[in-house]
Design an enzyme around this catalytic site. Structure first.
Site, PDB file in Angstrom:
ATOM      1  N   GLU A   1      -6.127   2.274  -3.478  1.00 44.66           N
ATOM      2  CA  GLU A   1      -5.033   1.302  -3.572  1.00 44.66           C
ATOM      3  C   GLU A   1      -5.619   0.301  -4.613  1.00 44.66           C
ATOM      4  O   GLU A   1      -6.662   0.385  -5.220  1.00 44.66           O
ATOM      5  CB  GLU A   1      -5.154   0.568  -1.955  1.00 44.66           C
ATOM      6  CG  GLU A   1      -6.352  -0.377  -1.866  1.00 44.66           C
ATOM      7  CD  GLU A   1      -6.440  -1.010  -0.357  1.00 44.66           C
ATOM      8  OE1 GLU A   1      -5.602  -0.135   0.363  1.00 44.66           O
ATOM      9  OE2 GLU A   1      -7.071  -1.800  -0.076  1.00 44.66           O
TER      10      GLU A   1
ATOM     11  N   LYS B   1       0.720  -1.339   0.004  1.00 47.16           N
ATOM     12  CA  LYS B   1      -0.064   0.214  -0.038  1.00 47.16           C
ATOM     13  C   LYS B   1       0.901   1.354   0.077  1.00 47.16           C
ATOM     14  O   LYS B   1       0.554   2.358  -0.539  1.00 47.16           O
ATOM     15  CB  LYS B   1      -0.900  -0.062   1.367  1.00 47.16           C
ATOM     16  CG  LYS B   1      -1.578  -1.268   1.231  1.00 47.16           C
ATOM     17  CD  LYS B   1      -2.637  -1.730   0.166  1.00 47.16           C
ATOM     18  CE  LYS B   1      -3.575  -2.701   0.238  1.00 47.16           C
ATOM     19  NZ  LYS B   1      -2.949  -3.985   0.435  1.00 47.16           N
TER      20      LYS B   1
ATOM     21  N   GLU C   1      -9.034   0.297  -6.522  1.00 44.59           N
ATOM     22  CA  GLU C   1      -9.984   0.940  -5.591  1.00 44.59           C
ATOM     23  C   GLU C   1     -10.004   2.513  -5.455  1.00 44.59           C
ATOM     24  O   GLU C   1      -8.791   2.870  -5.352  1.00 44.59           O
ATOM     25  CB  GLU C   1      -9.866   0.312  -3.986  1.00 44.59           C
ATOM     26  CG  GLU C   1     -10.187  -1.181  -4.010  1.00 44.59           C
ATOM     27  CD  GLU C   1     -10.166  -1.660  -2.789  1.00 44.59           C
ATOM     28  OE1 GLU C   1      -9.914  -0.839  -1.647  1.00 44.59           O
ATOM     29  OE2 GLU C   1     -10.450  -2.936  -2.287  1.00 44.59           O
TER      30      GLU C   1
END
Length: 687
Positions: free
Chosen positions: A288, A116, A275
């Site tokens: 992410e 991430k 996303e």
């Protein structure tokens, strides 16, 4: 094409991959822990290999054992499913180095997008709008508080390797930030073996909308429309749908093209999900990328007609995508409900144990073999599951029992199908979130599409209660109980050898007593007429309401179906509870009532029965769930203020912190850290 693949996962996703592999003529190898020895995915696979003890860090997270299992069985490729090692760069690289094929993206793509923190940096370099935050690993809780103060509350504390709601907290002040950071790191370490944590601004009133992408080794990348995932609780998705009821065609196209550009930047191949957080003005920001198959992939499969697992396997085998962006269609509307082993009436605490009864709703594929008494649901119902009746829901893994998916011609049709399917989903032995799902689907704001990720926190701020379940006609449940009681009486009247003068009388008048807790009841006078036992028909009158019920379900059936006033219904009914063996429990559209149906004279006598109050447990801290007692944070004699931490219980890979509800003094510690707790087992005694 591969001849044999290994699935490095468990539960419903392992079963899902096996199903597609079988369709493609590919042999499958399952892996399992000691807790999953009798699991469904083990039974479905052609071969199965034991990995080790129940904890995932000793079984499903041990890459060496999984690779060894693939080699010993002759598997040519490994599908990681989701969770566990699915987004582990090192595992993907090891698989390829060992001469096997990883059915997923290449290790360099996972490194760039699966992490991430790295993905935030890459997105920023690619001029993608990102949310303000701190993208370097945070080492200490004190540092987290200072960084949060600089960003400005509220902030989201997030594990770098996180996913599925694990290793994620939202903090609104320094205290929540300090405690959330510690829990976040612990969950991340236990679930992913990586305790790096970063922080970003929490955008209030956002929508969570994700784009499904699919790429091949020839450089082709497509987007398969979006999924609306804004209905979340504690950052875990509850209901997903495709398409989104919110975004315009222009926004949809822009998000899709940006997702494709991002995937191409890392030479992405396989299925993946980008996303976005979407604002009220349809502005969107990269959140992410999940470099794996998503839990909610079935809704995309429904509206596109594609099998995403099959596409992943074909891409991994070196095939090019057989279609272009302009070939993709968007057909109808799909909704998925995650059916979890948790008790919505006890703050969604995990519920583990044996599935005493497990009967999914009849799907369109089962309609041909469904008994006549059990009316099949309309076409477009799908159940993805990894459990079976008599199986166990262990405490070591996530709480998912099944995914219930429906496909309708439009959104309202899909909602109606889902409500009916939930009515026909029987789960006993453990608690499930089906009543909560039913309440969400009936909420006016959900039906109208007026919601965001704060929907559940906003509408159920004080938790979920039985009275939060709306029902358009609650007397129907009473009428159904009376119908079943009349049917039971007829059967009893046919029993031979009854004592003369005391034979079962088939009356038409009854009193239905609805139990509301704490000794409170509602009484309804009920009249049953036009009863035809063989045809399963009767007219039930309650006050001014009249119900013509046609139902041929057996008295032993929990799931009952038929017609009421000409409209089809599914409901659930069973006789006897632990506290009242004469009562019926009737459930429909999320509402569940306990009702005793008696003759008028028996009802008079029932009214004279004293109420037995439950024992007072206010002097004890009871375990609200089965789980492992990880920590007791107080000592005998210690004075504790309301809101202070008392104990921590681990269950289903989540830390559950028990707090004091009032100012108390600890008298005795009754359970030790490391002890396995049952529901309502005392942990502390107060003075």
């Amino acid at each position: 094409m591969f001849k044999k693949i290994l699935i490095a996962n468990r539960g419903e996703i392992a079963c899902r991959v096996i199903k597609t592999a079988q369709k493609m003529g590919i042999k499958t190898v399952a892996v399992y822990s000691e807790a999953d020895r009798d699991a469904r995915h083990v039974e479905l696979a052609d071969e199965a290999v034991l990995l080790g003890p129940a904890p995932s860090r000793e079984s499903y997270l041990v890459a060496d054992k999984i690779i060894a299992a693939a080699k010993s069985t002759g598997a040519e490729a490994i599908h990681p499913g989701y969770g566990f090692l699915s987004e582990n760069e090192e595992f993907a690289r090891r698989v390829e180095e060992e001469g096997l094929v990883f059915i997923g993206p290449k290790a360099h793509s996972i490194a760039a997008m699966g992490d991430k923190i790295a993905s935030k940096k890459l997105a920023g370099a690619a001029q993608v709008n990102t949310i303000p935050g701190h993208n370097e690993p945070i080492l200490a809780a004190e540092d987290a508080v200072k960084i949060a103060q600089g960003i400005g509350y509220p902030v989201m504390i997030k594990a770098s390797a996180g996913g599925g709601g694990k290793g994620l907290r939202v903090a609104f002040n320094d205290k929540e930030c300090f405690e959330g950071f510690t829990s976040c790191r612990n969950e991340a370490r236990n679930s992913f073996g990586d305790d790096r944590v970063f922080m970003e601004k929490f955008v209030e009133e956002p929508r969570h909308i994700e784009i499904q992408v699919l790429g091949d080794s020839q450089g082709n990348v497509l987007y398969l429309w979006e999924r609306e995932c804004s209905i979340q609780r504690r950052h875990q998705k509850v209901i997903e749908e495709a398409p989104s009821p919110f975004i315009s065609e222009a926004t949809r196209k822009a998000m899709g093209e940006q997702a494709v550009a991002l995937a191409k930047a890392v030479k992405y191949q396989s299925a993946g999900t980008v996303e976005f957080v979407v604002g009220k003005d349809q502005s969107f920001y990269f959140l992410e990328m999940n470099t794996r198959l998503q839990v909610e992939h079935p809704v995309t499969e429904c509206i596109t007609g594609l099998d995403l697992v099959e596409q992943m396997i074909r891409v991994a085998a070196g095939e090019a995508l057989a279609f272009k962006q302009e070939d993709l269609r968007r057909d109808g509307w799909a909704i998925e409900c995650r059916i979890n082993a948790e008790d919505p009436f006890r703050n969604f605490l995990p519920s583990t144990g044996r599935l005493v009864s497990y009967l999914p709703p009849p799907t369109s594929l089962e309609a041909a073999t469904t008994p006549p008494r059990d009316r099949p649901l309309p076409d477009g119902v799908r159940v993805d599951t990894g459990v079976y009746e008599g199986g166990e829901i262990p405490m070591f893994y996530d709480s998912m029992i099944a995914k219930l998916i429906v496909h309708g011609k439009d959104r309202l049709d899909a909602i109606a199908k889902m409500r009916e399917a939930l009515n026909g989903f029987v789960i006993r032995g453990i608690s499930s979130n089906i009543p909560f799902q039913s309440a969400l689907l009936a909420h006016p704001d959900f039906v109208s599409g007026n919601f965001n990720t704060g929907f559940i926190a906003q509408h159920y701020a004080d938790g979920f209660r039985a009275e939060d379940v709306p029902h358009e006609d609650p007397l129907f449940l009473v009428a159904l109980a009376a119908f079943i009681r009349r049917k039971a009486n007829e059967r009893a009247a046919g029993i031979s050898g009854q004592l003369a003068g005391h034979e079962m009388q088939l009356d038409s008048d009854y009193v239905a007593i609805v139990h509301q807790g704490q000794g409170q009841v509602l009484r309804h006078e009920v009249h049953v007429s036009e009863y035809l036992g063989l045809a399963g028909q009767a007219t039930i009158r309650i006050g001014e309401q009249s119900y013509k019920i046609e139902c041929r379900s057996r008295l032993s059936d929990i799931r009952v179906s038929g017609l009421v006033n000409g409209q089809p219904f599914f409901a659930q009914a069973e006789r006897g509870t632990t506290k009242n063996p004469l009562a019926y429990r009737i459930s429909h559209n999320g509402l569940s009532i306990k009702v005793t149906v008696l003759s008028p004279r028996a009802a008079e006598l029932h009214a004279l029965m004293p109420y037995k109050a439950p024992p007072d447990t206010s002097k004890f801290l009871l375990s609200p769930m089965p789980g492992l007692l990880a920590q007791v944070t107080v000592q005998p004699g210690q004075v504790v203020q309301a809101g202070e931490r008392l104990a921590i219980i681990e269950a289903m890979k989540m830390e559950n912190i028990l707090l004091a509800t009032q100012d108390v003094k600890v008298a005795e510690v009754l359970a030790k850290p490391g002890e396995s707790l049952s529901v309502d087992q005392p942990i502390l005694r107060f003075e």
